[in-house]
Write an enzyme that holds these catalytic residues in place. Sequence first.
Site, PDB file in Angstrom:
ATOM      1  N   ALA A 230      17.308  14.265   7.485  1.00 42.98           N
ATOM      2  CA  ALA A 230      16.694  13.137   6.777  1.00 42.98           C
ATOM      3  C   ALA A 230      15.618  13.619   5.820  1.00 42.98           C
ATOM      4  O   ALA A 230      15.871  13.807   4.631  1.00 42.98           O
ATOM      5  CB  ALA A 230      16.131  12.139   7.786  1.00 42.98           C
ATOM      6  N   ASP A 255      17.772  20.548   8.479  1.00 37.39           N
ATOM      7  CA  ASP A 255      18.124  20.745   7.072  1.00 37.39           C
ATOM      8  C   ASP A 255      16.933  20.501   6.159  1.00 37.39           C
ATOM      9  O   ASP A 255      16.956  20.879   4.991  1.00 37.39           O
ATOM     10  CB  ASP A 255      19.269  19.795   6.681  1.00 37.39           C
ATOM     11  N   GLU A 260       8.854  22.999   1.773  1.00 39.57           N
ATOM     12  CA  GLU A 260      10.105  23.600   1.286  1.00 39.57           C
ATOM     13  C   GLU A 260       9.851  24.426   0.034  1.00 39.57           C
ATOM     14  O   GLU A 260       9.249  23.933  -0.918  1.00 39.57           O
ATOM     15  CB  GLU A 260      11.136  22.493   1.007  1.00 39.57           C
ATOM     16  N   HIS A 278      18.144  22.360   3.020  1.00 41.52           N
ATOM     17  CA  HIS A 278      18.142  21.038   2.381  1.00 41.52           C
ATOM     18  C   HIS A 278      19.388  20.859   1.501  1.00 41.52           C
ATOM     19  O   HIS A 278      19.305  20.619   0.298  1.00 41.52           O
ATOM     20  CB  HIS A 278      16.877  20.843   1.540  1.00 41.52           C
ATOM     21  N   ALA A 281      23.114  16.763   0.404  1.00 40.44           N
ATOM     22  CA  ALA A 281      23.885  16.181  -0.699  1.00 40.44           C
ATOM     23  C   ALA A 281      24.569  17.244  -1.552  1.00 40.44           C
ATOM     24  O   ALA A 281      25.135  16.917  -2.602  1.00 40.44           O
ATOM     25  CB  ALA A 281      22.965  15.336  -1.575  1.00 40.44           C
TER      26      ALA A 281
END
Length: 303
Positions: A230, A255, A260, A278, A281
Amino acid sequence: MARILVTDGMDKKAAAQLKEMGHELVEQHYAPEELKEELKSFDAVIVRSATKVRQEIIDAALETKQLKLIIRAGVGLDNIDVPYAMENGIQVNNTPNASSASVAELAIGHMFAISRYIHISNVTMRNGEWNKKAYKGIELAGKTLGLIGFGRIAKETAKKAHALGMKVLYTNRSGAKEGYDQYTFVSMDELLKKSDFISLHIPFNKEAGAVLSTKEFEMMKDGVYLVNCARGGVVDEEALIEALDSGKVAAAAVDVFEEEPTKNQKLYTHEKVSLTPHIGASTKEAQARIGEEIVDIVKNFFA
């Protein structure tokens, strides 16, 4: 026609379509201080998660009042100060439909990885180790999956988990959803206590902080499996590491991270953690759908 800045890349077909429509497209990533200056001469900006559009960036753009549209190529809007932008006449849009299937597939993939030791055996075998006896996993079928949040991605995850024979519980701020009787709506506390697997599907609220921390981990079953595809910050990373070390959490899949790229060495080197950078998508199909949504947004806004 509009002058559009694309800071974090976008689908090539969609970019070509925008150019064919007569828009000027500049694909360039800028550091925050540079972005402040550059945005003054653009009508729209398209960002992913790498670019942060905070108040100071928006203030700089307001000096020329040229910027009218911010598009987040993805779902989460936590990297954009949305209320402030909207209050100052800048429209903010995201692409909520495009990546649901991709993120759901990654969440399910991570469940397989941590339940069958795929994540760690892939590492140890490359080191010449044959740890067959150490990797006795569990099956997903028959297990209870608890979904925290029940938006588009969670619904896709529920559908795939149900097809695998999992019992699905979900909790949601707005309550039970009509048309999803095959799943069971429960309170947050009940979900934490009853789930064998827990997957998060909620945005990060900076003021509220982590949704799962020490208190919540203590409520979970011993040996629970956790998946977070998420947002970084919804799980307290230090509390998660403690739960992994104690055995409360059998394994976790992550993820998204508080920072980051992540610098949390304890987390990214933990043998009970399956990691991805990450990429929820990051499929060809999702990026194509995101591109299509962006084209529609631009077309309608600058009609």
